[in-house]
Write an enzyme that holds these catalytic residues in place. Sequence first.
Site, PDB file in Angstrom:
ATOM      1  N   GLU A  43       1.411  -0.802   0.089  1.00 23.06           N
ATOM      2  CA  GLU A  43      -0.090  -0.032  -0.038  1.00 23.06           C
ATOM      3  C   GLU A  43       0.693   1.248  -0.270  1.00 23.06           C
ATOM      4  O   GLU A  43       1.775   1.856   0.963  1.00 23.06           O
ATOM      5  CB  GLU A  43      -0.420   0.267   1.511  1.00 23.06           C
ATOM      6  CG  GLU A  43      -1.688   1.471   1.313  1.00 23.06           C
ATOM      7  CD  GLU A  43      -3.084   0.994   2.398  1.00 23.06           C
ATOM      8  OE1 GLU A  43      -4.178   1.430   2.252  1.00 23.06           O
ATOM      9  OE2 GLU A  43      -2.412   0.341   3.460  1.00 23.06           O
ATOM     10  N   LYS A 113      -9.625   1.956  -2.520  1.00 24.15           N
ATOM     11  CA  LYS A 113     -10.655   0.878  -1.087  1.00 24.15           C
ATOM     12  C   LYS A 113     -12.026   1.374  -0.984  1.00 24.15           C
ATOM     13  O   LYS A 113     -11.560   2.747  -0.793  1.00 24.15           O
ATOM     14  CB  LYS A 113      -8.881   1.780  -0.196  1.00 24.15           C
ATOM     15  CG  LYS A 113      -8.801   1.831   1.320  1.00 24.15           C
ATOM     16  CD  LYS A 113      -7.633   1.724   2.299  1.00 24.15           C
ATOM     17  CE  LYS A 113      -7.566   1.739   3.238  1.00 24.15           C
ATOM     18  NZ  LYS A 113      -6.020   2.101   4.592  1.00 24.15           N
ATOM     19  N   CYS A 154      -5.415  -3.199   2.366  1.00 20.74           N
ATOM     20  CA  CYS A 154      -5.292  -2.671   4.041  1.00 20.74           C
ATOM     21  C   CYS A 154      -6.909  -2.844   5.058  1.00 20.74           C
ATOM     22  O   CYS A 154      -7.240  -4.584   5.345  1.00 20.74           O
ATOM     23  CB  CYS A 154      -4.799  -1.079   3.669  1.00 20.74           C
ATOM     24  SG  CYS A 154      -4.230  -1.369   6.076  1.00 20.74           S
TER      25      CYS A 154
END
Length: 278
Positions: A43, A113, A154
Amino acid sequence: MRTLRLALIQLAVTDDKATNISRAIAFVERAKQRGADVVALPECFNSPYGTAHFSNFAENIPAGETSLALSAAAKINEICIIGGSIPERDGGQLFNTCTVWDSQGKFIGKYRKMHLFDVDIEGKISFKESDTLTAGDELLTFQVKGWKVGLGICHDIRFEELARLYRNLGCQLMIYPGAFEVTVTGPLHWSLLQRSRANDAQLYVAGVSSAKVDGSGFETYGHTQLTDPWGKVLNELEFAEDMIVADIDMTVVDEVRTQIPIFGQRRDDLYETAWIKN
């Protein structure tokens, strides 16, 4: 193809974009030399992780300098690249976005995301991605050498529903570029969540972290990890910049799903997880 060779890059990210990109490309070349079919980056691999940095490092996708570098590296090395994530600028909005490039350098697609990292752990860490970023609202799957792959980034790994949606779509592998922090969430949850999602969805999970860089402001936990569908940790790094190269086997996916057939035992008459976005 029953086996797939993965390279997972734990990159030490600096505040110099050009250096970050060049180091990432150097790792891509090393991965190819070791016979990898797919290489995955962490990331925010071209940018320090932090709300103060996202706007300054943001780029257009797929026309920005990082995208162009990944495309060229994929083509030259004839390798599929999962581009971790970078800050993406689209109109007046910023996203945390993962790009995927096939072995000919073609842009396959991007995943933004979906669950933003907004936490406040008293006395430890307070962080709010939503101060600068907009959440994504689309899934992304792609095929590589007979494997179907899904993506999260994440904080997305905390949401079992997302992994189940990808399993429902037929994925055998999930890739989560990440940057869990070093004080609380990394030591307590990073490995646990990867094993949980692998067990829940009965697929391989690769959690690809950036390396821990002392004094960087937001120090990441590292510990890039590869977990099999039984929930067994196959490979794990520590804090420093490094790389995992490992083979995964579709036979193991089939074995787990046949021997513990939970997806045929779900009580769909009582509950369900379904994609509802039109």
